[in-house]
Scaffold this motif. Sequence first.
Motif, mmCIF file in Angstrom:
data_model
loop_
_atom_site.group_PDB
_atom_site.id
_atom_site.type_symbol
_atom_site.label_atom_id
_atom_site.label_comp_id
_atom_site.label_asym_id
_atom_site.label_seq_id
_atom_site.Cartn_x
_atom_site.Cartn_y
_atom_site.Cartn_z
ATOM 1 N N MET A 131 -22.197 35.446 20.050
ATOM 2 C CA MET A 131 -21.477 34.195 20.329
ATOM 3 C C MET A 131 -22.323 32.990 19.915
ATOM 4 O O MET A 131 -23.550 33.001 20.053
ATOM 5 N N LYS A 132 -21.651 31.950 19.419
ATOM 6 C CA LYS A 132 -22.360 30.773 18.941
ATOM 7 C C LYS A 132 -22.762 29.866 20.095
ATOM 8 O O LYS A 132 -22.008 29.644 21.032
ATOM 9 N N ARG A 133 -23.972 29.323 19.989
ATOM 10 C CA ARG A 133 -24.427 28.322 20.940
ATOM 11 C C ARG A 133 -23.841 26.962 20.570
ATOM 12 O O ARG A 133 -23.383 26.743 19.447
ATOM 13 N N LEU A 134 -23.902 26.031 21.519
ATOM 14 C CA LEU A 134 -23.393 24.690 21.291
ATOM 15 C C LEU A 134 -24.030 24.056 20.064
ATOM 16 O O LEU A 134 -23.331 23.476 19.230
ATOM 17 N N ASP A 135 -25.344 24.144 19.911
ATOM 18 C CA ASP A 135 -26.002 23.505 18.777
ATOM 19 C C ASP A 135 -25.535 24.096 17.445
ATOM 20 O O ASP A 135 -25.406 23.374 16.443
ATOM 21 N N GLN A 136 -25.240 25.387 17.426
ATOM 22 C CA GLN A 136 -24.758 26.015 16.200
ATOM 23 C C GLN A 136 -23.370 25.512 15.824
ATOM 24 O O GLN A 136 -23.069 25.291 14.640
ATOM 25 N N VAL A 137 -22.518 25.304 16.823
ATOM 26 C CA VAL A 137 -21.175 24.784 16.565
ATOM 27 C C VAL A 137 -21.247 23.338 16.065
ATOM 28 O O VAL A 137 -20.569 22.963 15.107
ATOM 29 N N LEU A 138 -22.094 22.531 16.683
ATOM 30 C CA LEU A 138 -22.232 21.138 16.249
ATOM 31 C C LEU A 138 -22.770 21.061 14.824
ATOM 32 O O LEU A 138 -22.338 20.218 14.026
ATOM 33 N N ASN A 139 -23.695 21.928 14.497
ATOM 34 C CA ASN A 139 -24.221 21.960 13.126
ATOM 35 C C ASN A 139 -23.120 22.313 12.134
ATOM 36 O O ASN A 139 -23.027 21.734 11.049
ATOM 37 N N ALA A 140 -22.267 23.265 12.519
ATOM 38 C CA ALA A 140 -21.184 23.692 11.628
ATOM 39 C C ALA A 140 -20.161 22.582 11.420
ATOM 40 O O ALA A 140 -19.478 22.549 10.389
ATOM 41 N N GLU A 141 -20.044 21.676 12.386
ATOM 42 C CA GLU A 141 -19.106 20.561 12.260
ATOM 43 C C GLU A 141 -19.704 19.398 11.477
ATOM 44 O O GLU A 141 -19.046 18.372 11.272
ATOM 45 N N ASN A 142 -20.965 19.540 11.054
ATOM 46 C CA ASN A 142 -21.643 18.535 10.218
ATOM 47 C C ASN A 142 -21.690 17.154 10.854
ATOM 48 O O ASN A 142 -21.571 16.135 10.162
ATOM 49 N N ILE A 143 -21.863 17.111 12.167
ATOM 50 C CA ILE A 143 -22.013 15.812 12.806
ATOM 51 C C ILE A 143 -23.450 15.333 12.584
ATOM 52 O O ILE A 143 -24.355 16.136 12.340
ATOM 53 N N PRO A 144 -23.697 14.028 12.621
ATOM 54 C CA PRO A 144 -25.053 13.523 12.409
ATOM 55 C C PRO A 144 -26.048 14.113 13.411
ATOM 56 O O PRO A 144 -25.709 14.343 14.587
ATOM 57 N N ALA A 145 -27.259 14.339 12.960
ATOM 58 C CA ALA A 145 -28.289 14.923 13.830
ATOM 59 C C ALA A 145 -28.534 14.048 15.056
ATOM 60 O O ALA A 145 -28.794 14.559 16.155
ATOM 61 N N GLU A 146 -28.465 12.712 14.869
ATOM 62 C CA GLU A 146 -28.693 11.808 16.002
ATOM 63 C C GLU A 146 -27.629 11.991 17.075
ATOM 64 O O GLU A 146 -27.923 11.971 18.268
ATOM 65 N N LEU A 147 -26.364 12.170 16.651
ATOM 66 C CA LEU A 147 -25.284 12.387 17.612
ATOM 67 C C LEU A 147 -25.476 13.708 18.341
ATOM 68 O O LEU A 147 -25.244 13.805 19.553
ATOM 69 N N GLU A 148 -25.908 14.726 17.623
ATOM 70 C CA GLU A 148 -26.154 16.019 18.258
ATOM 71 C C GLU A 148 -27.210 15.893 19.354
ATOM 72 O O GLU A 148 -27.078 16.486 20.438
ATOM 73 N N LEU A 149 -28.246 15.090 19.110
ATOM 74 C CA LEU A 149 -29.298 14.915 20.109
ATOM 75 C C LEU A 149 -28.783 14.163 21.336
ATOM 76 O O LEU A 149 -29.210 14.433 22.465
ATOM 77 N N VAL A 150 -27.866 13.227 21.123
ATOM 78 C CA VAL A 150 -27.266 12.515 22.259
ATOM 79 C C VAL A 150 -26.416 13.483 23.088
ATOM 80 O O VAL A 150 -26.514 13.518 24.325
#
Length: 323
Positions: A1-20
């Motif tokens: 199963m995918k972790r949250l960070d893996q899903v956010l990476n797949a959605e190509n959101i900015p790294a700064e937004l992922e950290l927030v």
Amino acid sequence: MKRLDQVLNAENIPAELELVVNDVIVACKDIAFKLRQGDLAGILGATEDENVQGETQKKLDVISNDLLKDVLVSNPFVRGVGSEEEDYTIAANADGKYLVTFDPLDGSSNIDVNLSVGTIFSILEAQDNTPGDNQEVFLQNGRKQVAAGYVLYGPSALLVMTTGNGVNIFTLDTTVGEFVLTKSGIQIPEDTAEFAINMSNQRFWEPEMKQYIDDCLQGEEGPLGKRYNMRWVASMVAEVHRILMRGGIFMYPYDNRDPSKAGKLRLMYEGNPMSMIVEQAGGASSTGRMDIMDVQPEGIHDRVPVVLGSKNEVAKVVAYHNK
């Protein structure tokens, strides 16, 4: 199963937004842990204080607010923070790109009876160089949100989130302390025969809302031609989550108890984030007269009537108001 960070990476959101987002979730994990401890941690009961809304604060309201506030103001990518529990917005980092608003513990009246509560959050981009302690920088309509979500603290802790690419549900795996993807591409059924509203306020509603509910209660013999079930949990997170899972409509309409307030629920950290989630799942949200996310806020604590859920049922309520 995918972790949250893996899903956010797949959605190509900015790294700064992922950290927030990650910092919001760190605080929510702490809240989930304290809720599981309950009275063992001395977190139940009320304080002697009221928040800016005039509501008596629960102990865990204050704890949850402080957890979220502390982690977010330390994030270099957060310009400012706005909370239901704070009188004013709070400056974080002058160079931060994002603004975060949140209801730290929605449905907190349910804490002492061990029913579901939740955290709601919304993330916006700062549009100019205005510092985060000036609420003007926050006053953007809901269409400007770059992410929205909630964490439901129920039998399991669930994160429901959208970055504008549909709605995903993550479950907190307590064995590893991570949210993992358990459902994706959530779609709300367009039709429903289930509504959620606080009927004790009926005498204060506008005639249009009274008529709609009266017609629902007439069942198959009424003008809507079907039998409705009614639900009410007194937690917006729990109500919206039920709608995501099986359809329905949730309403907290305008009432005339205090004509100076447009509604009960707050636009910036309840109405807008929940509307983004519902619309991304194929549902609809309205004040009864216009889409919630098109409302232009005038203050961080603005209130708004809320009608959201299955698209065709929301359209019926809007049609009653348009008459």
